[in-house]
Enzyme design. Sequence first.
Site, short mmCIF file in Angstrom:
data_model
loop_
_atom_site.label_atom_id
_atom_site.label_comp_id
_atom_site.label_asym_id
_atom_site.label_seq_id
_atom_site.Cartn_x
_atom_site.Cartn_y
_atom_site.Cartn_z
CD GLU A 1 7.84 5.12 3.41
OE1 GLU A 1 7.53 4.62 2.68
OE2 GLU A 1 8.70 5.01 4.51
CE LYS B 1 -0.62 -0.34 -0.23
NZ LYS B 1 -0.67 -0.88 -1.66
CG ASP C 1 -2.23 1.54 -7.35
OD1 ASP C 1 -1.98 0.69 -6.96
OD2 ASP C 1 -3.65 1.84 -7.43
CE1 TYR D 1 8.34 0.06 -0.79
CE2 TYR D 1 7.42 1.73 -2.66
CZ TYR D 1 7.46 0.44 -2.02
OH TYR D 1 7.08 -0.63 -2.59
CE LYS E 1 -5.51 -1.04 -1.08
NZ LYS E 1 -5.40 -2.52 -1.12
CB CYS F 1 -31.53 -8.65 -30.52
SG CYS F 1 -30.00 -8.21 -31.01
CB CYS G 1 -30.54 -9.26 -35.36
SG CYS G 1 -30.76 -10.50 -34.10
CB CYS H 1 -29.58 -11.92 -29.22
SG CYS H 1 -29.88 -12.09 -30.95
CB CYS I 1 -27.27 -11.66 -33.80
SG CYS I 1 -27.36 -9.94 -33.02
S1 IVH Z 1 6.68 -1.04 2.24
C1 IVH Z 1 8.13 -4.76 4.21
N1 IVH Z 1 6.31 1.46 1.32
O1 IVH Z 1 2.24 -1.77 -1.21
C2 IVH Z 1 8.03 -3.42 3.35
N2 IVH Z 1 5.24 -0.36 0.23
O2 IVH Z 1 1.58 -4.54 0.54
C3 IVH Z 1 7.05 -3.61 2.34
N3 IVH Z 1 3.80 -0.08 -1.64
O3 IVH Z 1 4.09 -4.56 -1.86
C4 IVH Z 1 6.82 -2.34 1.52
N4 IVH Z 1 4.03 2.37 -1.66
O4 IVH Z 1 4.21 -2.73 -3.64
C5 IVH Z 1 6.08 0.16 1.22
N5 IVH Z 1 5.82 3.75 0.66
C6 IVH Z 1 5.75 2.35 0.55
C7 IVH Z 1 4.77 1.66 -0.58
C8 IVH Z 1 4.55 0.43 -0.70
C9 IVH Z 1 3.45 1.39 -2.15
C10 IVH Z 1 3.42 -1.03 -2.24
C11 IVH Z 1 4.36 -2.20 -2.24
C12 IVH Z 1 3.72 -3.37 -1.30
C13 IVH Z 1 2.49 -3.09 -0.95
C14 IVH Z 1 2.07 -3.33 0.38
#
Ligand code: IVH
Length: 665
Positions: free
Chosen positions: A110, A112, A114, A219, A307, A401, A404, A419, A424
């Site tokens: 999936e 992740k 943000d 999710y 990540k 600076c 000044c 400075c 200033c």
């Molecule tokens: S699963 C036990 N799925 O990433 C299940 N997290 O540390 C935990 N996040 O706190 C979450 N996309 O805020 C999951 N597709 C996704 C996600 C997701 C973003 C975030 C979520 C979580 C952190 C992972």
Amino acid sequence: MKEAQKRIQELTEILNQANYEYYVLTNPTLTDQEFDKYMRELEKLEKENPEFASPNSPTKRVGGEVIDKFKKIKHRIPMLSLPDVFNEEEIIAFDERIRKSGFNPEYVCELKIDGLSGSFHYEEGELLTGATRGDGTIGEDITHNVKTIRSLPLHIKDNTDIEVRGEIYMGRETLAKLNHDRAEKNLPPFQNCRNAAAGSIRQLDSSIAAERKLDTWIYHLPNPEDYGIKTQFDSLEFMKELGFKVNPANRLVKDIKGILRFIEEYQEKRPYLPYDIDGVVIKVNDLEMQAKLGFTSKHPRWAVAYKFPAEEVLTKLTDIIFTVGRTGRITPNAVLEPVIVMGSTIKRATLHNEDYVIEKDLKIGDIVAIRKAGDVIPEVIGPKKERRTGEEVDFQMISHCPICDSLLEKKNGQVDHYCMNPNCPAKHIESLIHFCERKAMNIDGLGEKIIEDFFNLGFIKSIPDIYHLDIHSKELQELEGYGKKSIENLLNAIEESKKNSLEKLLFGLGIEGIGDKTAILLAKKYKTLETLAMQSEEDLKNIKDIGAILAKNIHAFFDNMDNIALMHKLKELGLNMKYLGPEEKHHDLISGKRFVVTGTISFMGRDEIESIIENYGGQASSSVSSKTNIVIVGEKAGSKETKAKELGIEIWDEAKWKSVYESLE
Ligand code: IVH
């Protein structure tokens, strides 16, 4: 059923369906005009027949509910975070660990997202509560704001009871528009989509959250067994069927190869997505397998978050310019040929100080690699020396600076240049901007640009002048771009700021080293500015989290007659100088006792435990001594636990802390 009630129901259904088609399926079937027409009809009927208006009416999407504080919500199942992995080897190790436990897993990949995670509860199909993750055990009730998120259904099919979890986020385009509007109002921009989403969901007034146009990707289904669901992939399908917005990128893969392919694919697509992602989440698909793998104290063993590495791009360093901060600190800044990193244009980056530039060996004209570190602040990684042509110009630190022209100095042993001229103008403007900023006195309308204007026009030269601005009300209204109304609003905001609690004033005064967190700590401890001002350097040094340098700075600040005069003036002008935060609470097992927290408590961070102890009149310190009364011991506690045992000090394990914590009011 009455005619009005029936029509309200009909309209609710039409509008809910239209919302779903527009925001979840992104496939509208009503025109905007039709939608508005139905909405107005519903609003009118609800006004005339309030007894039939549902708390989950689509008319609530525009917000309006205002709460006075966030209630706490306890998660029935903890909301855990995932362990991070950063490369292929770590993903392979994750897979091997699972195989060694005797499984042959398939995975769901999936995106992740943000943003920030949220939990959404439905009862009999109606959205009942929305909560933040908080510390994983207890979150904040954000129901009023969650109802404004148009992709989240207010009502779901089958009138089911259900909890779903997902990410609340802000789209990139929404952030760009929001920051554009904020710039016009002289408000600081949000640094990224995540901060903007987090800031928006923590609004007391839901109409602000509504304007921010938040969105969701769902999710996670915490109770899949209740619905006979056996795999993560099926739970995603199930939630989609119920009308939740589930990300179409989610993919079931057979093995590591599939995972790596997914990662590669979305790393490439990442800059073109309309929302921010910072990695890929990899989850074991089979839920029985998940249950057998279980959890560590912090994370599930069946999922990891990969990540993405920060994106790097090349551009030209066209100049290095210098700015003066409110403490007089000089910062060299890189002027860059504009370049897009992760969807936003970068033109400047801080180079911190002379040593930093020398260490990186930067020359003006260099081709440099830059990246957005933690995707917030752009960072210059270094020059591409192989691309030098010989035309590059060596960096030269300035000696005077830039504003000044006073001679710059380095303080004892520090790398920064300052400075030293107390008059200033750059320092004055910067300290005024700091005083008014949100985390300080939060004077809406006195943003950077206006302060600069008012400073140059002679209206505001020092902090007390802000509170005398009303004298110039007439002149201000005649200035181009400032109408009567905006000056009235500004003067009101200035007046309001007088009531702020001490920590805001303390932070606003700009004492070197006092950030917003330290300001709260000091305000809580000393309650009034006068009491703080009377403390000796030694007293201050003894506070946990206040080091020798900070103690010295604070003491020096209050030892300076000009600063004392400023405090008096502000008091005369009617500024509150007391801490107005929550009063210290009492608990028999905590108040008056000295604690040490060591090891990992699964449901709460150490900082939070310590702040709870302090809120209840206990003391938290970092080392065990004969004066310690209680040591709270989590997983992987080391020498502190041994020492506590040697000294015969009372020890609380996680379960004991949990029971004390749950007994707190
Ligand atoms: S699963 C036990 N799925 O990433 C299940 N997290 O540390 C935990 N996040 O706190 C979450 N996309 O805020 C999951 N597709 C996704 C996600 C997701 C973003 C975030 C979520 C979580 C952190 C992972």
